[in-house]
Design a protein around this motif. Structure first.
Motif, PDB file in Angstrom:
ATOM      1  N   VAL A 139      65.355  36.119  15.595  1.00  0.00           N
ATOM      2  CA  VAL A 139      65.345  35.705  16.992  1.00  0.00           C
ATOM      3  C   VAL A 139      66.750  35.872  17.550  1.00  0.00           C
ATOM      4  CG1 VAL A 139      64.980  33.803  18.606  1.00  0.00           C
ATOM      5  CG2 VAL A 139      63.480  34.062  16.629  1.00  0.00           C
ATOM      6  N   ASN A 140      66.829  36.599  18.633  1.00  0.00           N
ATOM      7  CA  ASN A 140      68.107  36.854  19.275  1.00  0.00           C
ATOM      8  C   ASN A 140      68.305  35.813  20.382  1.00  0.00           C
ATOM      9  OD1 ASN A 140      70.458  38.070  20.035  1.00  0.00           O
ATOM     10  ND2 ASN A 140      69.512  39.862  20.945  1.00  0.00           N
ATOM     11  N   VAL A 141      68.798  34.635  20.036  1.00  0.00           N
ATOM     12  CA  VAL A 141      69.012  33.575  21.009  1.00  0.00           C
ATOM     13  C   VAL A 141      70.208  33.970  21.872  1.00  0.00           C
ATOM     14  CG1 VAL A 141      69.515  31.127  21.336  1.00  0.00           C
ATOM     15  CG2 VAL A 141      68.045  31.852  19.443  1.00  0.00           C
ATOM     16  N   TYR A 142      69.972  34.065  23.186  1.00  0.00           N
ATOM     17  CA  TYR A 142      71.001  34.600  24.064  1.00  0.00           C
ATOM     18  C   TYR A 142      72.004  33.553  24.524  1.00  0.00           C
ATOM     19  CZ  TYR A 142      67.862  32.917  27.816  1.00  0.00           C
ATOM     20  OH  TYR A 142      67.055  32.170  28.625  1.00  0.00           O
ATOM     21  N   THR A 143      73.173  34.083  24.881  1.00  0.00           N
ATOM     22  CA  THR A 143      74.232  33.298  25.505  1.00  0.00           C
ATOM     23  C   THR A 143      74.620  34.026  26.785  1.00  0.00           C
ATOM     24  OG1 THR A 143      76.015  34.510  24.423  1.00  0.00           O
ATOM     25  CG2 THR A 143      75.116  32.594  23.234  1.00  0.00           C
TER      26      THR A 143
ATOM     27  N   ASN B 266      59.503  34.128  31.691  1.00  0.00           N
ATOM     28  CA  ASN B 266      58.315  33.656  30.997  1.00  0.00           C
ATOM     29  C   ASN B 266      58.682  32.442  30.176  1.00  0.00           C
ATOM     30  OD1 ASN B 266      58.806  34.460  28.022  1.00  0.00           O
ATOM     31  ND2 ASN B 266      59.298  36.334  29.151  1.00  0.00           N
ATOM     32  N   HIS B 267      57.740  31.736  29.701  1.00  0.00           N
ATOM     33  CA  HIS B 267      57.814  30.588  28.814  1.00  0.00           C
ATOM     34  C   HIS B 267      57.193  29.324  29.398  1.00  0.00           C
ATOM     35  CE1 HIS B 267      59.013  27.744  25.726  1.00  0.00           C
ATOM     36  NE2 HIS B 267      59.600  27.022  26.643  1.00  0.00           N
ATOM     37  N   PRO B 268      57.312  29.048  30.701  1.00  0.00           N
ATOM     38  CA  PRO B 268      56.720  27.801  31.206  1.00  0.00           C
ATOM     39  C   PRO B 268      55.193  27.731  31.128  1.00  0.00           C
ATOM     40  CG  PRO B 268      58.502  28.470  32.632  1.00  0.00           C
ATOM     41  CD  PRO B 268      58.253  29.621  31.681  1.00  0.00           C
TER      42      PRO B 268
ATOM     43  N   GLY C  60      65.436  29.784  22.806  1.00  0.00           N
ATOM     44  CA  GLY C  60      65.125  28.870  21.717  1.00  0.00           C
ATOM     45  C   GLY C  60      63.788  29.199  21.101  1.00  0.00           C
ATOM     46  N   THR C  61      63.388  28.370  20.155  1.00  0.00           N
ATOM     47  CA  THR C  61      62.160  28.615  19.406  1.00  0.00           C
ATOM     48  C   THR C  61      61.200  27.428  19.462  1.00  0.00           C
ATOM     49  OG1 THR C  61      63.198  27.814  17.384  1.00  0.00           O
ATOM     50  CG2 THR C  61      63.336  30.196  17.810  1.00  0.00           C
ATOM     51  N   ASN C  62      61.290  26.625  20.507  1.00  0.00           N
ATOM     52  CA  ASN C  62      60.423  25.446  20.653  1.00  0.00           C
ATOM     53  C   ASN C  62      60.507  24.521  19.443  1.00  0.00           C
ATOM     54  OD1 ASN C  62      59.632  26.474  23.076  1.00  0.00           O
ATOM     55  ND2 ASN C  62      57.566  27.002  22.451  1.00  0.00           N
ATOM     56  N   GLY C  63      61.682  24.447  18.853  1.00  0.00           N
ATOM     57  CA  GLY C  63      61.876  23.548  17.718  1.00  0.00           C
ATOM     58  C   GLY C  63      61.427  24.105  16.388  1.00  0.00           C
ATOM     59  N   ILE C  64      60.917  25.317  16.374  1.00  0.00           N
ATOM     60  CA  ILE C  64      60.473  25.935  15.122  1.00  0.00           C
ATOM     61  C   ILE C  64      61.718  26.521  14.433  1.00  0.00           C
ATOM     62  CG2 ILE C  64      59.055  27.749  14.083  1.00  0.00           C
ATOM     63  CD1 ILE C  64      57.260  27.502  16.648  1.00  0.00           C
ATOM     64  N   PRO C  65      62.034  26.040  13.241  1.00  0.00           N
ATOM     65  CA  PRO C  65      63.235  26.544  12.570  1.00  0.00           C
ATOM     66  C   PRO C  65      63.048  27.981  12.088  1.00  0.00           C
ATOM     67  CG  PRO C  65      62.074  25.015  11.136  1.00  0.00           C
ATOM     68  CD  PRO C  65      61.349  25.020  12.450  1.00  0.00           C
ATOM     69  N   LEU C  66      64.137  28.730  12.163  1.00  0.00           N
ATOM     70  CA  LEU C  66      64.117  30.091  11.617  1.00  0.00           C
ATOM     71  C   LEU C  66      64.235  30.020  10.104  1.00  0.00           C
ATOM     72  CD1 LEU C  66      66.495  31.832  14.169  1.00  0.00           C
ATOM     73  CD2 LEU C  66      64.022  32.041  14.019  1.00  0.00           C
ATOM     74  N   PRO C  67      63.578  30.913   9.405  1.00  0.00           N
ATOM     75  CA  PRO C  67      63.721  30.916   7.946  1.00  0.00           C
ATOM     76  C   PRO C  67      65.182  31.128   7.544  1.00  0.00           C
ATOM     77  CG  PRO C  67      61.927  32.352   8.644  1.00  0.00           C
ATOM     78  CD  PRO C  67      62.670  31.939   9.880  1.00  0.00           C
TER      79      PRO C  67
ATOM     80  N   MET D 258      63.334  37.251  30.902  1.00  0.00           N
ATOM     81  CA  MET D 258      63.991  36.057  30.374  1.00  0.00           C
ATOM     82  C   MET D 258      62.969  35.074  29.816  1.00  0.00           C
ATOM     83  SD  MET D 258      67.265  36.384  30.769  1.00  0.00           S
ATOM     84  CE  MET D 258      67.900  34.723  30.635  1.00  0.00           C
ATOM     85  N   HIS D 259      63.222  34.621  28.606  1.00  0.00           N
ATOM     86  CA  HIS D 259      62.444  33.532  28.007  1.00  0.00           C
ATOM     87  C   HIS D 259      63.224  32.267  28.327  1.00  0.00           C
ATOM     88  CE1 HIS D 259      60.987  31.050  24.534  1.00  0.00           C
ATOM     89  NE2 HIS D 259      59.843  31.558  24.970  1.00  0.00           N
ATOM     90  N   TRP D 260      62.709  31.485  29.291  1.00  0.00           N
ATOM     91  CA  TRP D 260      63.486  30.348  29.801  1.00  0.00           C
ATOM     92  C   TRP D 260      62.562  29.312  30.421  1.00  0.00           C
ATOM     93  CZ3 TRP D 260      66.554  32.978  34.406  1.00  0.00           C
ATOM     94  CH2 TRP D 260      65.667  33.467  35.344  1.00  0.00           C
ATOM     95  N   GLY D 261      63.132  28.213  30.829  1.00  0.00           N
ATOM     96  CA  GLY D 261      62.396  27.214  31.585  1.00  0.00           C
ATOM     97  C   GLY D 261      61.729  26.156  30.735  1.00  0.00           C
ATOM     98  N   ILE D 262      61.196  25.175  31.440  1.00  0.00           N
ATOM     99  CA  ILE D 262      60.545  24.035  30.806  1.00  0.00           C
ATOM    100  C   ILE D 262      59.036  24.247  30.870  1.00  0.00           C
ATOM    101  CG2 ILE D 262      60.228  21.530  30.905  1.00  0.00           C
ATOM    102  CD1 ILE D 262      63.013  21.489  32.387  1.00  0.00           C
ATOM    103  N   GLU D 263      58.398  24.142  29.712  1.00  0.00           N
ATOM    104  CA  GLU D 263      56.957  24.358  29.665  1.00  0.00           C
ATOM    105  C   GLU D 263      56.230  23.437  30.640  1.00  0.00           C
ATOM    106  OE1 GLU D 263      55.596  25.965  25.390  1.00  0.00           O
ATOM    107  OE2 GLU D 263      56.377  23.918  25.355  1.00  0.00           O
ATOM    108  N   TYR D 264      55.286  24.035  31.362  1.00  0.00           N
ATOM    109  CA  TYR D 264      54.346  23.357  32.255  1.00  0.00           C
ATOM    110  C   TYR D 264      54.989  22.792  33.525  1.00  0.00           C
ATOM    111  CZ  TYR D 264      52.396  23.664  27.595  1.00  0.00           C
ATOM    112  OH  TYR D 264      52.044  24.117  26.352  1.00  0.00           O
ATOM    113  N   GLU D 265      56.224  23.161  33.812  1.00  0.00           N
ATOM    114  CA  GLU D 265      56.897  22.750  35.051  1.00  0.00           C
ATOM    115  C   GLU D 265      56.796  23.883  36.061  1.00  0.00           C
ATOM    116  OE1 GLU D 265      58.418  19.862  35.986  1.00  0.00           O
ATOM    117  OE2 GLU D 265      57.771  18.956  34.095  1.00  0.00           O
ATOM    118  N   THR D 266      56.323  23.580  37.270  1.00  0.00           N
ATOM    119  CA  THR D 266      56.166  24.615  38.296  1.00  0.00           C
ATOM    120  C   THR D 266      57.439  24.836  39.107  1.00  0.00           C
ATOM    121  OG1 THR D 266      55.261  23.006  39.865  1.00  0.00           O
ATOM    122  CG2 THR D 266      53.675  24.255  38.518  1.00  0.00           C
TER     123      THR D 266
END
Length: 183
Positions: free
Chosen positions: A16-20, A74-76, A2-9, A42-50
Motif C-alpha cells: 500500500v502506497n500511503v501518500y503524503t 473515493n472511499h466515503p 490508510g487501510t481502515n485499520g487493517i494492518p499491512l503484513p 484520491m482515496h480519502w474522506g470519512i466513510e458515509y459522510e456526504t
C-alpha cells in the motif's frame, strides 16, 4: 491515505502506497509536463459522510494549486459534492458504482461526464458537465442490478424522484458553474 485499520503484513509495507503531501507534489512534478490533462484519483474522506472533510479540502486545494486538472475521490461510499477550484474539477466522492452495502445512501452513486478543451495557451477548459445518478437494486442481497435513475420506477425504488432531487442537491451543493453548460 490508510487501510481502515487493517494492518499491512510485516515486511510487505510496499503493498500500500500511503501518500503524503510531499509524495503527491513529487508525483505531480514528475508527470505534469508530460501530459495534456492530469487526472488524480484520491482515496480519502470519512466513510458515509456526504460532506468533504477538512483534510479532503486541503488536499484538493494542494492538488489544484500544483497543476492537477481533475480530481476524482473515493472511499466515503456515499455521494459528496463536486466543485471547481480555480480551474480544477473536483469530485470529492461519487459514491459506490455498485454496492453490496446496506442502506440507501450506499446504494446510490453518480456518473459524471464533461467535455474539456485545451486552449492555444495550454489552459484546460471544462464545459458540458453532466451527471446521472445510479442505483444498485437487489432482492435480499441477490439479483444485483445497476440502474440509472432515468430508468427507475416506483417499484424498483419508491419515491425515487424525491430521492434523485435530494442526492443531486448534495452532488451540486458546491458547484458554481461559470457558464450555462451545466446540465
Amino acid at each position: 491515505y490508510g487501510t481502515n485499520g487493517i494492518p499491512l503484513p510485516e515486511g510487505k509495507e510496499y503493498l500500500v502506497n500511503v501518500y503524503t503531501k510531499q509524495m503527491l507534489l513529487e508525483d505531480i512534478k514528475a508527470v505534469r509536463d508530460k501530459v495534456d490533462v492530469l487526472i488524480v484519483s484520491m482515496h480519502w474522506g470519512i466513510e458515509y459522510e456526504t460532506t468533504p472533510s477538512k483534510e479532503q479540502r486541503e488536499f484538493a486545494r494542494l492538488l489544484a494549486n500544483n497543476g492537477v486538472d481533475i480530481i476524482i475521490g473515493n472511499h466515503p461510499h456515499v455521494i459528496q459534492p463536486i466543485e471547481i477550484i480555480d480551474n480544477t474539477f473536483v469530485a470529492y466522492s461519487l459514491g459506490n458504482f455498485i454496492s453490496g452495502q446496506k442502506g440507501l445512501a450506499k446504494n446510490i452513486g453518480a456518473l459524471i461526464g464533461l467535455s474539456l478543451h485545451k486552449t492555444k495557451e495550454g489552459k484546460i477548459i471544462f464545459d458540458n458537465i453532466e451527471s446521472e445518478l445510479i442505483y444498485t437494486h437487489s432482492t435480499q442481497g441477490k439479483n444485483v442490478r445497476l440502474y440509472p435513475f432515468s430508468k427507475l420506477n416506483e417499484t424498483l425504488l419508491p419515491n425515487y424522484k424525491a430521492i434523485q432531487k435530494e442526492y443531486n442537491a448534495i452532488l451540486f451543493s458546491e458547484f458554481k458553474p461559470k457558464s450555462k453548460s451545466h446540465k
